[in-house]
Design a protein around this motif. Sequence first.
Motif, mmCIF file in Angstrom:
data_model
loop_
_atom_site.group_PDB
_atom_site.id
_atom_site.type_symbol
_atom_site.label_atom_id
_atom_site.label_comp_id
_atom_site.label_asym_id
_atom_site.label_seq_id
_atom_site.Cartn_x
_atom_site.Cartn_y
_atom_site.Cartn_z
ATOM 1 N N TRP A 17 14.950 11.106 -4.595
ATOM 2 C CA TRP A 17 15.048 9.878 -5.381
ATOM 3 C C TRP A 17 13.802 9.055 -5.034
ATOM 4 N N THR A 18 12.699 9.364 -5.721
ATOM 5 C CA THR A 18 11.386 8.868 -5.323
ATOM 6 C C THR A 18 11.322 7.354 -5.248
ATOM 7 N N ASP A 19 11.936 6.673 -6.224
ATOM 8 C CA ASP A 19 11.873 5.205 -6.232
ATOM 9 C C ASP A 19 12.699 4.590 -5.115
ATOM 10 N N GLN A 20 13.609 5.362 -4.511
ATOM 11 C CA GLN A 20 14.380 4.877 -3.374
ATOM 12 C C GLN A 20 13.779 5.306 -2.040
ATOM 13 N N LYS A 21 12.831 6.244 -2.095
ATOM 14 C CA LYS A 21 12.182 6.704 -0.873
ATOM 15 C C LYS A 21 10.926 5.889 -0.577
ATOM 16 N N TRP A 22 10.161 5.549 -1.641
ATOM 17 C CA TRP A 22 8.909 4.817 -1.500
ATOM 18 C C TRP A 22 8.922 3.614 -2.438
ATOM 19 N N SER A 23 8.320 2.544 -2.035
ATOM 20 C CA SER A 23 8.203 1.395 -2.920
ATOM 21 C C SER A 23 6.979 1.552 -3.819
ATOM 22 N N GLY A 24 7.054 0.960 -5.011
ATOM 23 C CA GLY A 24 5.897 0.914 -5.897
ATOM 24 C C GLY A 24 5.551 2.200 -6.589
ATOM 25 N N ARG A 25 6.492 3.131 -6.737
ATOM 26 C CA ARG A 25 6.169 4.411 -7.372
ATOM 27 C C ARG A 25 6.531 4.456 -8.862
ATOM 28 N N ALA A 26 7.206 3.438 -9.360
ATOM 29 C CA ALA A 26 7.592 3.427 -10.772
ATOM 30 C C ALA A 26 7.579 1.991 -11.274
ATOM 31 N N PRO A 27 7.313 1.774 -12.578
ATOM 32 C CA PRO A 27 7.364 0.422 -13.139
ATOM 33 C C PRO A 27 8.746 -0.190 -12.986
ATOM 34 N N GLU A 28 8.802 -1.496 -13.046
ATOM 35 C CA GLU A 28 10.065 -2.221 -12.923
ATOM 36 C C GLU A 28 11.083 -1.695 -13.939
ATOM 37 N N GLY A 29 12.286 -1.454 -13.451
ATOM 38 C CA GLY A 29 13.361 -1.015 -14.324
ATOM 39 C C GLY A 29 13.455 0.475 -14.526
ATOM 40 N N LEU A 30 12.532 1.253 -13.936
ATOM 41 C CA LEU A 30 12.557 2.700 -14.101
ATOM 42 C C LEU A 30 12.773 3.375 -12.745
ATOM 43 N N GLY A 31 13.451 4.508 -12.767
ATOM 44 C CA GLY A 31 13.688 5.298 -11.563
ATOM 45 C C GLY A 31 13.019 6.650 -11.684
ATOM 46 N N LEU A 32 12.606 7.215 -10.546
ATOM 47 C CA LEU A 32 11.942 8.515 -10.511
ATOM 48 C C LEU A 32 12.783 9.503 -9.716
ATOM 49 N N VAL A 33 12.970 10.681 -10.286
ATOM 50 C CA VAL A 33 13.706 11.761 -9.640
ATOM 51 C C VAL A 33 12.807 12.986 -9.602
ATOM 52 N N ARG A 34 12.629 13.569 -8.420
ATOM 53 C CA ARG A 34 11.767 14.742 -8.284
ATOM 54 C C ARG A 34 12.583 15.937 -7.833
ATOM 55 N N ALA A 35 12.464 17.039 -8.576
ATOM 56 C CA ALA A 35 13.114 18.298 -8.217
ATOM 57 C C ALA A 35 12.093 19.235 -7.597
ATOM 58 N N TYR A 36 12.527 19.986 -6.580
ATOM 59 C CA TYR A 36 11.660 20.954 -5.926
ATOM 60 C C TYR A 36 12.250 22.347 -6.130
ATOM 61 N N PHE A 37 11.407 23.273 -6.624
ATOM 62 C CA PHE A 37 11.822 24.654 -6.854
ATOM 63 C C PHE A 37 11.012 25.586 -5.963
ATOM 64 N N SER A 38 11.642 26.641 -5.506
ATOM 65 C CA SER A 38 10.977 27.615 -4.646
ATOM 66 C C SER A 38 11.333 29.024 -5.090
ATOM 67 N N GLY A 39 10.306 29.890 -5.120
ATOM 68 C CA GLY A 39 10.543 31.292 -5.450
ATOM 69 C C GLY A 39 10.861 31.529 -6.901
ATOM 70 N N LEU A 40 10.515 30.591 -7.766
ATOM 71 C CA LEU A 40 10.871 30.683 -9.176
ATOM 72 C C LEU A 40 9.608 30.541 -10.018
ATOM 73 N N LEU A 41 9.271 31.578 -10.773
ATOM 74 C CA LEU A 41 8.150 31.529 -11.700
ATOM 75 C C LEU A 41 8.707 31.267 -13.089
ATOM 76 N N ALA A 42 8.478 30.084 -13.601
ATOM 77 C CA ALA A 42 9.010 29.705 -14.905
ATOM 78 C C ALA A 42 8.034 28.748 -15.575
ATOM 79 N N GLY A 43 8.164 28.622 -16.898
ATOM 80 C CA GLY A 43 7.323 27.715 -17.650
ATOM 81 C C GLY A 43 7.749 26.272 -17.473
ATOM 82 N N GLU A 44 6.918 25.349 -17.953
ATOM 83 C CA GLU A 44 7.179 23.930 -17.757
ATOM 84 C C GLU A 44 8.476 23.489 -18.435
ATOM 85 N N GLU A 45 8.678 23.893 -19.675
ATOM 86 C CA GLU A 45 9.887 23.480 -20.391
ATOM 87 C C GLU A 45 11.138 24.018 -19.709
ATOM 88 N N GLU A 46 11.064 25.258 -19.234
ATOM 89 C CA GLU A 46 12.224 25.847 -18.556
ATOM 90 C C GLU A 46 12.526 25.111 -17.261
#
Length: 422
Positions: free
Chosen positions: A298-327
């Motif tokens: 939960w990037t906006d809860q881990k670091w300050s100033g990472r998203a504009p006011e009113g928006l939240g950032l969520v980052r997913a981490y994948f390992s061992g998976l070769l896939a396209g961007e849309e997938e």
Amino acid sequence: MGGKVATLREDGFVVEGGPDAVVRYKPWALELMRGLGLEAEIVGTLPARPSALIHDGRRALPIPAGLQMVVPADLWALARSPLLSPLGKARAALDLFLPKGPPGDEAFGAFIRRRLGPQVWARLAAPLSGGIYGGDPGELSTLAAFPQLKALEEAHGSLIRGAMRQRRERGTREGGQLFASLREGLGAMVEALGARLEGVELRLGVEVRGLERRREWWVHTSEGALCADAVVLATPAGVSGRLLEPLHPEAARALQQIPYGASATVTLAFERAHLPPRVGHGLLLAAGSGFAARGFTWTDQKWSGRAPEGLGLVRAYFSGLLAGEEELVALARRDLERLWGRVPPVVRAWVFRWPQGLPRYTLGHRERVAQALRAEELPGLFLAGAAYQGVGLPEVIQMGQAVADRVVQFLRAESTASSRLG
């Protein structure tokens, strides 16, 4: 330039495509930041208790407070944790009384199960270490990937006893003391380094196709040949191995035997008002729990100033998976839907894919590295990077600085020898 440090800044967002933090108790990254004049830009994580949770496929439970690496360092927090059963807690505490194991290497999964029991491995250590290295953490070499833990057993006879002492020295992640970054992301460190190279010719995005050693080095590239007094190979191990095949076959063979795993990150922006409550800094997902991602930050809860006011950032981490961007975006949304029940509309999305994400320090890694480093028998050739002595930014910086010092010493010695001959 920057390897897998990739910070994107746009429209008020600060998005990390690779690593998003360095640990404070390994000082080399912070020392470099200070040396580059970035002292005032260093930031810690926002305090959170609990800082993160682990989802076992059925429910998300807090990581016990006071954890050091993957080892419980607060017995009271361990006793209260719902992550382990009473039997699992008793088996973990047995570590305080078990004799030391054999001095040699062993698979990391076997090492943790031997010291702390199968529950600590499956419910705590495996998700945490899998988030660092990806792949199957059980097959990692303990002495190569986690030498500190083997050292704790050797020095204190107990992982928990040694971790309790470390906790007093290092602090904990809950207080925002353990991790650090820069206000504008880790890419600011790379940019500051680049600014120091004014007047130095940089050729970025140029393919190196071969190396040749005459009286000097010749580097054959897609833009022609370059003459050099010294060469530092900071490329992935397989690439370094391919380049060294004609020059040092034994070292090349060892380099090509170091496995790598693919990784990717997906960052999604949402209207914060539409997000469900999120606990701490993020969530790790246990292997075999049915999720595609290894974890969410939960990037906006881990670091300050990472998203504009009113928006939240969520980052997913994948390992061992070769896939396209849309997938990858679809997989991240599917996992979030399982966690939240409903996923609000995505405002923005960023995807970073790393086909050779991280080297994997499997059993025999130290022997492979020793053989690979024999390539430095070639005068003026040096190896550096994540494949050798640690995958984290602090370790890579430490090795890079040590190699740079050796290059300078080599060039001075060559210059002195040439002067004498002249």
